[in-house]
Design an enzyme around this catalytic site. Structure first.
Site, PDB file in Angstrom:
ATOM      1  N   TYR A  85      -1.743  -8.725   3.027  1.00  8.91           N
ATOM      2  CA  TYR A  85      -0.392  -8.340   3.432  1.00  8.91           C
ATOM      3  C   TYR A  85       0.546  -9.200   2.606  1.00  8.91           C
ATOM      4  O   TYR A  85       0.426 -10.425   2.584  1.00  8.91           O
ATOM      5  CB  TYR A  85      -0.166  -8.624   4.918  1.00  8.91           C
ATOM      6  CG  TYR A  85      -0.651  -7.535   5.841  1.00  8.91           C
ATOM      7  CD1 TYR A  85      -0.352  -6.197   5.594  1.00  8.91           C
ATOM      8  CD2 TYR A  85      -1.374  -7.844   6.983  1.00  8.91           C
ATOM      9  CE1 TYR A  85      -0.790  -5.198   6.464  1.00  8.91           C
ATOM     10  CE2 TYR A  85      -1.812  -6.853   7.860  1.00  8.91           C
ATOM     11  CZ  TYR A  85      -1.506  -5.531   7.585  1.00  8.91           C
ATOM     12  OH  TYR A  85      -1.934  -4.548   8.437  1.00  8.91           O
ATOM     13  N   ASP A  99       0.407   0.664   3.189  1.00  4.46           N
ATOM     14  CA  ASP A  99       0.834   1.672   4.167  1.00  4.46           C
ATOM     15  C   ASP A  99       1.514   1.047   5.384  1.00  4.46           C
ATOM     16  O   ASP A  99       1.665   1.677   6.419  1.00  4.46           O
ATOM     17  CB  ASP A  99      -0.349   2.545   4.610  1.00  4.46           C
ATOM     18  CG  ASP A  99      -1.480   1.725   5.246  1.00  4.46           C
ATOM     19  OD1 ASP A  99      -1.274   0.536   5.531  1.00  4.46           O
ATOM     20  OD2 ASP A  99      -2.568   2.293   5.445  1.00  4.46           O
ATOM     21  N   HIS A 122      -4.737   3.672   7.657  1.00  2.00           N
ATOM     22  CA  HIS A 122      -4.755   2.478   8.503  1.00  2.00           C
ATOM     23  C   HIS A 122      -5.391   2.781   9.873  1.00  2.00           C
ATOM     24  O   HIS A 122      -4.961   2.260  10.901  1.00  2.00           O
ATOM     25  CB  HIS A 122      -3.322   1.967   8.689  1.00  2.00           C
ATOM     26  CG  HIS A 122      -3.181   0.478   8.788  1.00  2.00           C
ATOM     27  ND1 HIS A 122      -2.617  -0.285   7.805  1.00  2.00           N
ATOM     28  CD2 HIS A 122      -3.519  -0.392   9.774  1.00  2.00           C
ATOM     29  CE1 HIS A 122      -2.596  -1.555   8.186  1.00  2.00           C
ATOM     30  NE2 HIS A 122      -3.138  -1.655   9.380  1.00  2.00           N
TER      31      HIS A 122
HETATM   32  N1  FMN Z   1      -5.759  -2.806   7.831  1.00  2.00           N
HETATM   33  C1  FMN Z   1      -5.183  -3.745   7.063  1.00  2.00           C
HETATM   34  O1  FMN Z   1      -4.950  -3.489   5.886  1.00  2.00           O
HETATM   35  N2  FMN Z   1      -4.864  -4.974   7.576  1.00  2.00           N
HETATM   36  C2  FMN Z   1      -5.116  -5.308   8.867  1.00  2.00           C
HETATM   37  O2  FMN Z   1      -4.812  -6.418   9.298  1.00  2.00           O
HETATM   38  C3  FMN Z   1      -5.712  -4.338   9.698  1.00  2.00           C
HETATM   39  N3  FMN Z   1      -5.972  -4.622  10.988  1.00  2.00           N
HETATM   40  C4  FMN Z   1      -6.578  -3.695  11.759  1.00  2.00           C
HETATM   41  C5  FMN Z   1      -6.876  -4.008  13.083  1.00  2.00           C
HETATM   42  C6  FMN Z   1      -7.542  -3.102  13.880  1.00  2.00           C
HETATM   43  C7  FMN Z   1      -7.865  -3.478  15.299  1.00  2.00           C
HETATM   44  C8  FMN Z   1      -7.891  -1.821  13.367  1.00  2.00           C
HETATM   45  C9  FMN Z   1      -8.621  -0.823  14.208  1.00  2.00           C
HETATM   46  C10 FMN Z   1      -7.573  -1.503  12.057  1.00  2.00           C
HETATM   47  C11 FMN Z   1      -6.920  -2.416  11.242  1.00  2.00           C
HETATM   48  N4  FMN Z   1      -6.618  -2.119   9.907  1.00  2.00           N
HETATM   49  C12 FMN Z   1      -6.030  -3.083   9.129  1.00  2.00           C
HETATM   50  C13 FMN Z   1      -6.993  -0.824   9.316  1.00  2.00           C
HETATM   51  C14 FMN Z   1      -8.440  -0.827   8.806  1.00  2.00           C
HETATM   52  O3  FMN Z   1      -8.584  -1.622   7.659  1.00  2.00           O
HETATM   53  C15 FMN Z   1      -8.917   0.586   8.461  1.00  2.00           C
HETATM   54  O4  FMN Z   1      -7.983   1.213   7.638  1.00  2.00           O
HETATM   55  C16 FMN Z   1      -9.194   1.430   9.689  1.00  2.00           C
HETATM   56  O5  FMN Z   1      -9.605   0.646  10.770  1.00  2.00           O
HETATM   57  C17 FMN Z   1     -10.256   2.462   9.397  1.00  2.00           C
HETATM   58  O6  FMN Z   1     -10.417   3.307  10.478  1.00  2.00           O
HETATM   59  P1  FMN Z   1     -11.612   3.199  11.561  1.00  2.00           P
HETATM   60  O7  FMN Z   1     -11.234   2.046  12.449  1.00  2.00           O
HETATM   61  O8  FMN Z   1     -11.550   4.512  12.214  1.00  2.00           O
HETATM   62  O9  FMN Z   1     -12.902   2.950  10.824  1.00  2.00           O
END
Ligand code: FMN
Length: 501
Positions: A244, A272, A363
């Site tokens: 980030y 995003d 995301h």
């Molecule tokens: N994506 C980021 O780029 N940075 C983050 O800090 C971040 N935190 C997340 C926290 C949670 C609890 C979840 C569920 C997703 C987060 N994501 C974050 C998005 C994930 O990297 C990813 O795009 C997403 O979880 C994929 O979908 P899925 O959970 O259905 O596998």
């Protein structure tokens, strides 16, 4: 007081308890007292949550949200007041919370791990045994959660065209991602706040990834410190960094340089999330958590009690733009991948500015609701890249909704180099710790080998668009009308069974 306190001269709970308001606020974290009076307005999570613990021990609430080096980094040493004799600290009379009692009972009856036969099973168990706030943070999506659900259901619109009689005795699912060899083309994507689900946090995922030779992407907002997560790896285990971008580019530069020096093999810049999406489940669960006694402490114009997500992400720079990419290239030799690309024009632009990869992702449905699924965007992107002769200039990944090896195979057939998986590993870790993560990964591997065999492919490079029928992929409305007569006859598959009382 202050640093003059020696071991023998510990502060008492009574002393700390005197400093219990916005004008004079001390808190105890991990057995040490801190004067946070001046820090209150700067706290990214807002002052309210700190004031709830003014004069008290706030460790339990603090722990999952703050990496261990936070206080040293952000609170001036003169405000570190020294050790507290914890025997003198009045224990909070915790009301017997009926919800918590029920949760503990559910934990007692948790299905044994072997009852989990697929990734969804871990989610079903986690929903019942996780703390409400942690479940809300992990499971929530933006707004109406349409994109979150679409991520999963998009895979149901792609069907296979298997080939037969191919001698599929030997199956090899290994491949490379950004030049690193992996045993199966999925990686553990970055998800913030691992300690909400498991007291050890992200290092549990590191250990699982090591065991199965898959890559872990380290989140900027991990509960463990970055170094703890890197220290937990072994040998030539590969990790990437999710970034980030901070408004203060000096901080960003330090993070990137440090990650490279510690051996990270890829820099995934999240593109995003210029503003965090509204995850209402998360917001609601947090709101009830802020006790009524601190509702009107005043002094905070911005209401930041909006769930864990928004609280921890206020530093993210919404001004980040294409103009910044050359700067990233100038400060690191790591491959640069944009995470959260959502249309073909931007993939082509990423190629032209020299990015090494993109993750087609929304995301996990936590940002723009009605963003399309990664796999649908993939089907738009790859034919166009091939038409322009750019398909080998960039590695294309997707994430979101991947729960089965067939989902992975569909993405690979459409041209993805690999896929990221988020929530399933969080839920496996939250419910069962490392053995859960281990089993989740093993289940995927077993599914992968079987399904490669069933569609008639021995190796990853044999997978291609001719194995999938994607005609339904652009349909965003519901599919076929349900056959109501069949509903009565059909026995739904059951989830994991609870142990007997
Ligand atoms: N994506 C980021 O780029 N940075 C983050 O800090 C971040 N935190 C997340 C926290 C949670 C609890 C979840 C569920 C997703 C987060 N994501 C974050 C998005 C994930 O990297 C990813 O795009 C997403 O979880 C994929 O979908 P899925 O959970 O259905 O596998």
């Amino acid at each position: 007081h202050g640093s003059s306190n020696t071991q023998a001269n510990k502060l008492t709970g009574q002393e700390v308890a005197k400093h219990n308001n916005a004008e004079d606020c001390w808190v105890i974290i991990h057995g040490r007292a801190y004067d946070v009076t001046e820090f209150l307005p700067e706290h990214p999570g807002g002052p309210k949550i700190i004031l709830k613990y003014a004069g008290k021990d706030g460790t339990e609430q603090y722990e999952p949200i703050h990496p261990p080096d936070t206080l040293d980094k952000y609170l001036d040493k003169s405000k570190h007041l020294g050790e507290v004799d914890m025997n003198t600290v009045e224990k909070e009379e915790k009301e017997e919370d009926p919800e918590e009692i029920e949760r503990q009972e559910r934990i007692q009856r948790m299905p044994i791990l072997e009852q989990c036969y697929n990734l969804m099973d871990f989610e079903a168990v986690a929903r019942r045994v996780m703390k409400k706030t942690a479940w809300a943070y992990y499971s929530s999506g933006a707004d109406d959660e349409m994109t979150m659900r679409e991520n999963h259901s998009a895979f149901h619109k792609i069907w296979f065209r298997p080939r037969i009689l191919q001698d599929v005795e030997n199956i090899d699912t290994s491949t490379t991602m950004l030049g690193s060899k992996v045993s199966i083309p999925f990686y553990v994507t970055a998800t913030a706040l691992g300690k909400l689900g498991n007291p050890e946090g992200e290092v549990v995922l590191t250990r699982g990834a090591r065991k199965h030779n898959v890559i872990q992407m380290i989140p900027t907002l991990a509960s463990c410190s970055f170094d703890e997560i890197v220290d937990a790896k072994e040998g030539d285990q590969v990790q990437w960094l999710q970034l980030y971008v901070n408004k203060n580019r000096d901080i960003t530069k330090r993070i990137v340089e440090h990650a490279e020096s510690r051996g990270c093999k890829g820099l995934f810049i999240t593109v995003d999330a210029p503003q965090l999406g509204r995850r209402e489940k998360d917001m609601r669960s947090k709101f009830s958590d802020v006790g009524s006694n601190v509702q009107d402490t005043g002094g905070d114009n911005v209401d930041r009690s909006q769930g864990a997500a928004r609280a921890i992400s206020s530093f993210i720079d919404p001004a980040l733009s294409w103009k910044d990419i050359p700067w990233f290239k100038s400060i690191t030799k790591m491959p640069i991948i944009l995470k959260g690309v959502q249309r073909v024009e931007d993939v082509i632009r990423a190629v032209s500015v020299g990015c090494d990869g993109v993750v087609l992702s929304n995301h996990g449905g936590r940002q723009l609701d009605f963003a399309r699924s990664g796999v649908e965007v993939l089907a738009e992107v790859m034919p166009e890249l091939r038409r322009l002769g750019l398909q080998d200039k960039i590695e294309v990944y997707i994430d979101g909704g991947i729960r089965r090896a067939t989902d992975i195979i569909k993405a690979l057939c459409l041209g993805a180099k690999g896929v990221g998986i988020g929530r399933p590993f969080l839920f496996a870790m939250s419910a069962y710790g490392l053995p859960g993560v281990d089993r989740a990964m093993q289940l995927l591997k077993d599914e992968m080998e079987m399904n490669m065999r069933l569609i008639g492919c021995n190796t990853i490079d044999q997978l291609g668009p001719e194995f999938v029928d994607t005609r339904g992929l652009s349909m965003h409305s519901t599919g076929v009308p349900s056959d109501t007569l069949a509903l009565d006859a059909y026995d739904p598959l059951a989830g994991p069974r609870e142990k007997a009382r």
